[in-house]
Design a protein around this motif. Structure first.
Motif, mmCIF file in Angstrom:
data_model
loop_
_atom_site.group_PDB
_atom_site.id
_atom_site.type_symbol
_atom_site.label_atom_id
_atom_site.label_comp_id
_atom_site.label_asym_id
_atom_site.label_seq_id
_atom_site.Cartn_x
_atom_site.Cartn_y
_atom_site.Cartn_z
ATOM 1 N N ASN A 49 0.833 -1.030 -0.025
ATOM 2 C CA ASN A 49 -0.026 -0.010 -0.004
ATOM 3 C C ASN A 49 0.941 1.153 -0.024
ATOM 4 N N CYS A 52 -0.055 4.975 1.139
ATOM 5 C CA CYS A 52 -0.369 5.439 2.692
ATOM 6 C C CYS A 52 0.636 6.170 3.220
ATOM 7 N N ARG A 309 -4.625 5.785 3.437
ATOM 8 C CA ARG A 309 -5.284 5.415 2.058
ATOM 9 C C ARG A 309 -5.870 3.795 2.355
ATOM 10 N N TYR A 310 -6.971 3.596 3.305
ATOM 11 C CA TYR A 310 -7.309 2.329 3.493
ATOM 12 C C TYR A 310 -7.732 1.579 2.325
ATOM 13 N N CYS A 314 -5.285 -3.825 3.639
ATOM 14 C CA CYS A 314 -4.602 -3.663 4.667
ATOM 15 C C CYS A 314 -5.085 -4.378 6.106
ATOM 16 N N CYS A 318 -1.735 -4.714 8.018
ATOM 17 C CA CYS A 318 -1.039 -3.473 9.038
ATOM 18 C C CYS A 318 -1.906 -3.775 10.235
ATOM 19 N N LEU A 320 -3.190 -1.323 11.980
ATOM 20 C CA LEU A 320 -3.911 -0.137 12.160
ATOM 21 C C LEU A 320 -5.085 -0.408 11.172
ATOM 22 N N ALA A 321 -5.389 -1.639 10.848
ATOM 23 C CA ALA A 321 -6.305 -1.521 9.655
ATOM 24 C C ALA A 321 -7.912 -1.445 10.378
ATOM 25 N N CYS A 324 -8.274 2.253 10.669
ATOM 26 C CA CYS A 324 -8.333 2.891 9.423
ATOM 27 C C CYS A 324 -9.678 2.550 8.661
#
Ligand code: SF4
Length: 385
Positions: A49, A52, A309-310, A314, A318, A320-321, A324
């Motif tokens: 990604n 992001c 930029r989800y 993600c 990631c 933090l998915a 986000c």
């Protein structure tokens, strides 16, 4: 002499990097804690990604994203189970016992090579662990230049990510048994009847590609052709459900090309930092027990100051998915590129619905997508009726 000069120039470059305004700013963002290290998984995820900025900034600053996600109320829901981790440790120690005997035998058998002595250099031994990253990196470079070393365990590799040097300390073996230097990746998921979980193999191939790239950069510095580092990675996994190894050859040429392209396209960290508000910080303000004392709302506000930029991918890559995804709710991008495309490129779901129901007048560039959306809405209504 040449080695000493190179060490000095590396030291100067590292000193310049850690005392630069960018490094100061990254320290402010992270707060007074040691930075989280990058690894092949985080670099592979960055390139999954690349648009992001949020992830790029947090990773460059070494912010603990697992803790941050917990603190904002959206703990990460992925990672290896403790059982898989302990199984992996047992499998790997068995392979590396007695001078990597089992590992070498399995690799040689897979490559059709005869048995024979092989000098193994472990750069992760406790005495080496006392050295700085750049010293260990220099040792790796020296080991690579030695013709008598066939296997290097725990090399310290370096790649540049968004203009910043990033050190990787992989649990990895670089083996030169048939003239070419090969990455040997040991994983704990099984190969059953010659087949393995495709998603895990794909993730392993992408991570191995990070190592191929880093080893090729080192090789170039030694004045050797990068192609001497093979893109055919040796994946070593437990055979069926036992502890015997199965070795598969993964062709990572495509992944290496994708990775090189994405890393080259990444915006430089200095430019991303310039876009952030002064004084922004993700300091979790840990108390004596290591518990974050910073209010969740304040941290969520800090996250909102970075541009994310989800995309659905993600969720697999990631920490933090979930945060986000919640933040991106209502945008068509959060549903994936194919859905966004199918909705005529409308930026949010509300606009797509309004166009489909004829509640808004389409702009000059939305005429065709509005017609298709109205048609789809009609078909749906007919089907439901
Ligand atoms: S989860 Fe959030 S921070 Fe992580 S890559 Fe996706 S959008 Fe970026």
């Amino acid at each position: 002499m040449a080695v000493a000069a190179r060490q000095e120039s590396t030291r100067q470059a590292i000193l310049a990097a850690v005392t630069s305004p960018v490094a100061d700013r990254l320290r402010t963002l992270r707060g007074p804690v040691a930075p989280r290290r990058h690894n092949a998984r985080t670099i592979a995820a960055l390139t999954a990604n690349p648009g992001c900025d949020r992830r790029a900034v947090l990773d460059a600053a070494g912010v603990d994203k697992v803790l941050l996600a917990e603190q904002v109320g959206h703990p990460a829901r992925f990672g290896q189970s403790p059982f898989a981790i302990s199984r992996g440790v047992t499998f790997e120690s068995g392979l590396k016992a007695d001078g990597h005997r089992a590992l070498l035998a399995a690799v040689r058998e897979r490559l059709g090579l005869a048995e024979g002595p092989a000098a193994v250099l472990d750069l992760g031994r406790s005495e080496a662990a006392q050295l700085s990253n750049e010293e260990r990196h220099e040792r790796t470079r020296q080991a690579l230049s030695r013709a008598d070393v066939a296997v290097i365990d725990h090399p310290m590799l370096r790649v540049e990510v968004a203009g910043q040097p990033v050190y990787l300390e992989p649990d990895l073996v670089a083996a030169r048994l048939d003239g070419q230097l090969r990455v040997v990746e040991i994983k704990s998921f099984p190969i059953i009847d010659g087949r393995a979980d495709q998603a895990k193999v794909a993730a392993a191939a992408m991570q191995a590609a990070v190592y191929v790239l880093a080893l090729r950069q080192l090789h170039r510095q030694l004045g050797r052709p990068a192609a001497d580092v093979s893109a055919d990675v040796l994946l070593v996994c437990p055979r069926d459900f036992g502890n015997q190894p199965a070795v598969a050859v993964l062709d990572t040429r495509r992944q290496v090309a994708v990775l090189s392209r994405q890393l080259a396209r990444m915006t430089r960290i200095a430019d991303l930092l310039d876009r952030l508000p002064e004084g922004l910080s993700f300091d979790l303000a840990l108390d004596a027990d290591g518990v974050s004392t910073r209010p969740a709302g304040e941290l969520a506000g800090a996250l909102a100051a970075t541009s994310a930029r989800y995309v659905p991918e993600c969720r697999a890559s990631c920490e933090l998915a979930l945060h986000c995804r919640t933040e991106a709710r209502g945008s068509t991008g959060a549903l994936g590129a194919s859905v966004r495309e199918a909705l005529g490129g409308a930026a949010d779901v509300a606009t797509a619905l309004a166009l489909a129901e004829g509640r808004v007048k389409p702009g000059p560039h939305e005429q065709e997508s509005a017609r298709l959306l109205r048609h789809a809405a009609r078909l749906r209504a007919e089907a439901l009726a």
